[in-house]
Design a protein around this motif. Sequence first.
Motif, PDB file in Angstrom:
ATOM      1  N   UNK A  23      61.275  27.205  40.172  1.00 33.67           N
ATOM      2  CA  UNK A  23      61.698  26.362  39.051  1.00 33.67           C
ATOM      3  C   UNK A  23      60.746  26.492  37.866  1.00 33.67           C
ATOM      4  N   UNK A  24      59.456  26.485  38.134  1.00 33.48           N
ATOM      5  CA  UNK A  24      58.490  26.634  37.049  1.00 33.48           C
ATOM      6  C   UNK A  24      58.532  28.038  36.450  1.00 33.48           C
ATOM      7  N   UNK A  25      58.778  29.047  37.284  1.00 34.14           N
ATOM      8  CA  UNK A  25      58.864  30.421  36.784  1.00 34.14           C
ATOM      9  C   UNK A  25      60.060  30.579  35.848  1.00 34.14           C
ATOM     10  N   UNK A  26      61.168  29.942  36.169  1.00 38.78           N
ATOM     11  CA  UNK A  26      62.336  29.981  35.276  1.00 38.78           C
ATOM     12  C   UNK A  26      61.959  29.379  33.929  1.00 38.78           C
ATOM     13  N   UNK A  27      61.259  28.240  33.951  1.00 43.93           N
ATOM     14  CA  UNK A  27      60.849  27.589  32.703  1.00 43.93           C
ATOM     15  C   UNK A  27      59.916  28.489  31.890  1.00 43.93           C
ATOM     16  N   UNK A  28      58.970  29.145  32.552  1.00 38.41           N
ATOM     17  CA  UNK A  28      58.037  30.049  31.856  1.00 38.41           C
ATOM     18  C   UNK A  28      58.801  31.234  31.271  1.00 38.41           C
ATOM     19  N   UNK A  29      59.699  31.811  32.052  1.00 39.00           N
ATOM     20  CA  UNK A  29      60.482  32.960  31.580  1.00 39.00           C
ATOM     21  C   UNK A  29      61.336  32.573  30.369  1.00 39.00           C
ATOM     22  N   UNK A  30      61.916  31.398  30.390  1.00 37.58           N
ATOM     23  CA  UNK A  30      62.739  30.943  29.260  1.00 37.58           C
ATOM     24  C   UNK A  30      61.881  30.777  28.007  1.00 37.58           C
ATOM     25  N   UNK A  31      60.683  30.231  28.163  1.00 36.39           N
ATOM     26  CA  UNK A  31      59.785  30.045  27.015  1.00 36.39           C
ATOM     27  C   UNK A  31      59.313  31.378  26.455  1.00 36.39           C
ATOM     28  N   UNK A  32      59.167  32.380  27.314  1.00 34.39           N
ATOM     29  CA  UNK A  32      58.637  33.667  26.880  1.00 34.39           C
ATOM     30  C   UNK A  32      59.681  34.555  26.231  1.00 34.39           C
ATOM     31  N   UNK A  33      60.934  34.185  26.271  1.00 30.50           N
ATOM     32  CA  UNK A  33      61.942  34.905  25.508  1.00 30.50           C
ATOM     33  C   UNK A  33      62.824  35.839  26.302  1.00 30.50           C
ATOM     34  N   UNK A  34      63.751  36.442  25.558  1.00 28.54           N
ATOM     35  CA  UNK A  34      64.827  37.256  26.108  1.00 28.54           C
ATOM     36  C   UNK A  34      64.403  38.383  27.029  1.00 28.54           C
ATOM     37  N   UNK A  35      63.367  39.115  26.682  1.00 32.39           N
ATOM     38  CA  UNK A  35      63.003  40.302  27.436  1.00 32.39           C
ATOM     39  C   UNK A  35      62.286  40.034  28.746  1.00 32.39           C
ATOM     40  N   UNK A  36      61.986  38.771  29.042  1.00 32.18           N
ATOM     41  CA  UNK A  36      61.212  38.451  30.234  1.00 32.18           C
ATOM     42  C   UNK A  36      62.030  38.710  31.495  1.00 32.18           C
ATOM     43  N   UNK A  37      61.418  39.444  32.421  1.00 31.24           N
ATOM     44  CA  UNK A  37      62.057  39.742  33.702  1.00 31.24           C
ATOM     45  C   UNK A  37      61.505  38.812  34.766  1.00 31.24           C
ATOM     46  N   UNK A  38      62.399  38.221  35.550  1.00 30.58           N
ATOM     47  CA  UNK A  38      62.003  37.379  36.677  1.00 30.58           C
ATOM     48  C   UNK A  38      62.515  38.055  37.944  1.00 30.58           C
ATOM     49  N   UNK A  39      61.589  38.396  38.834  1.00 32.79           N
ATOM     50  CA  UNK A  39      61.978  39.026  40.102  1.00 32.79           C
ATOM     51  C   UNK A  39      61.548  38.127  41.243  1.00 32.79           C
ATOM     52  N   UNK A  40      62.485  37.791  42.098  1.00 30.79           N
ATOM     53  CA  UNK A  40      62.204  37.018  43.296  1.00 30.79           C
ATOM     54  C   UNK A  40      62.031  37.991  44.456  1.00 30.79           C
TER      55      UNK A  40
END
Length: 159
Positions: A23-40
């Motif tokens: 949940x916190x990683x999603x929030x960080x990725x959203x704040x960091x902008x469009x190009x941010x990649x989130x891999x689980x």
Amino acid sequence: MLQQYERILVPVDGSKEAELAFQKAVAVAMRNGEGTELRLVHVVDTRAFQNISSFDTSMVEQVTDTAKKTLDKYIEDAKAAGLENVSYTIEYGAPKTIIAKDIPGEMKADLIMIGATGLNAVERLLIGSVTEFVTRNAVCDVLVVRTDLDNQPITKKKK
């Protein structure tokens, strides 16, 4: 200077701590902008099956199916929050090395967000904590999530 993380890795294992890290990683990725990649990543520790005399591949398949369902739900939640560049992988082997070195090196991760360990001091001494190993050996920054989305300490329910 504001650190912009572009490739965030989140190990998930079905625990409450891992869910909060997600949940916190999603929030960080959203704040960091469009190009941010989130891999689980979910790592099936195949060493746990080595001591079972009746070991067969159906056990690993069951664990993998459960992990896929959990990860699919996480992907759905991340996309519902507006995150586009989100994916997952399921790996097999030793979680410590896979999470600290293998996947971060392969994806060029610049941040690992991982839940705090649920082990007590004796368990950590005997088997070691994945979180502790990752914080000591990771090839990138590590953020250990110890609080919920309101930054309140995670409370354990008494049995």
